[in-house]
Design a protein around this motif. Sequence first.
Motif, PDB file in Angstrom:
ATOM      1  N   CYS A  42     -11.002   0.290   2.813  1.00 12.50           N
ATOM      2  CA  CYS A  42     -11.081   0.538   1.376  1.00 12.50           C
ATOM      3  C   CYS A  42     -12.256   1.461   1.070  1.00 12.50           C
ATOM      4  N   ALA A  45       0.821  -1.205   0.000  1.00 16.97           N
ATOM      5  CA  ALA A  45       0.000   0.000   0.000  1.00 16.97           C
ATOM      6  C   ALA A  45       0.858   1.259   0.000  1.00 16.97           C
ATOM      7  N   ARG A 101       1.016   4.183  -2.959  1.00 15.53           N
ATOM      8  CA  ARG A 101       0.196   5.262  -2.401  1.00 15.53           C
ATOM      9  C   ARG A 101      -0.027   6.409  -3.370  1.00 15.53           C
ATOM     10  N   ILE A 122      -4.050   5.195   0.226  1.00 10.30           N
ATOM     11  CA  ILE A 122      -3.786   5.037  -1.214  1.00 10.30           C
ATOM     12  C   ILE A 122      -4.611   6.074  -1.974  1.00 10.30           C
ATOM     13  N   TRP A 148      -3.712   1.389   3.672  1.00  8.59           N
ATOM     14  CA  TRP A 148      -4.689   1.169   2.598  1.00  8.59           C
ATOM     15  C   TRP A 148      -5.637   2.345   2.471  1.00  8.59           C
ATOM     16  N   THR A 188      -9.844   2.365  -3.946  1.00  5.00           N
ATOM     17  CA  THR A 188      -9.644   0.987  -3.512  1.00  5.00           C
ATOM     18  C   THR A 188     -10.973   0.256  -3.400  1.00  5.00           C
TER      19      THR A 188
END
Length: 267
Positions: A126, A45, A49, A103, A100, A107
Amino acid sequence: MDPFEQAWSHLSVSQEGPVALVRLNRPEARNALNTALMEELTAFARAVRRRSDLTAVILTGAERFFSAGADLGAQGERRKPTLLETRQAVMAGPDMCEAWAEIEAVTLAALEGYCIGGGCALAVACDFRIMGQGATMRLPEVPLGINMSWRSLPRIAALVGPARAKRFVMFGEAASAAACLDWGFCDEVVVDGEALAAAQTWAAKLAALPPLPVRMTKEAIDAVTKAGHHAATFMDRDQFLLTSRSSDFQEGVAAFLEKRSPKFTGD
């Protein structure tokens, strides 16, 4: 090193155009999140990113399960760690989820089968969740005598509202895909086995959009909805350290293993 060329021990990673696909690959443990897997998920991740060549990152598991949750029995300590060392070690899960959430590309978690505990915390980090109709999400922590940590409570409350968040976390009962869709926990329910294909369809739609305003939209909405998250959860690892050393936690685990009702005392 390019994360798509790197050799991962517990992940299967590929890139097709602007879409990355990450598959949890620890089937012998039902994709339980041990330290090694969490470190790889965090490293991947962080590596992608700010990748401007990606518009979407899809995270998925196996056909029958996404993840059985945190693998607390696989820490591999050869000596008893100090409390300070333990406090540092329990940040592996929160750090993974935060990586995560940070990012910049959109996602998507494609979920089949069961998604439990830490796996659920990862999925709610996410942007979107797509579930097979037989999939479930569950947090077993509170009925076992510990708090739900990994800084996931604000994310859950933001998705489903305070009352449903309390219900979901306190009772530890599995939420079906239909319930998750109704609550706002997931964004689409599809025929079993088609969650990944549906996520790929979403990713294709994202790839057709102008990438700059998509990223700006994600950043702006996250800034609004996550402004108070740290203030609400900065102590949850210490709460975990407290509850994991309680008599109630020992009783909760024993009752689970012995398939009986627990008798909690508040100690």
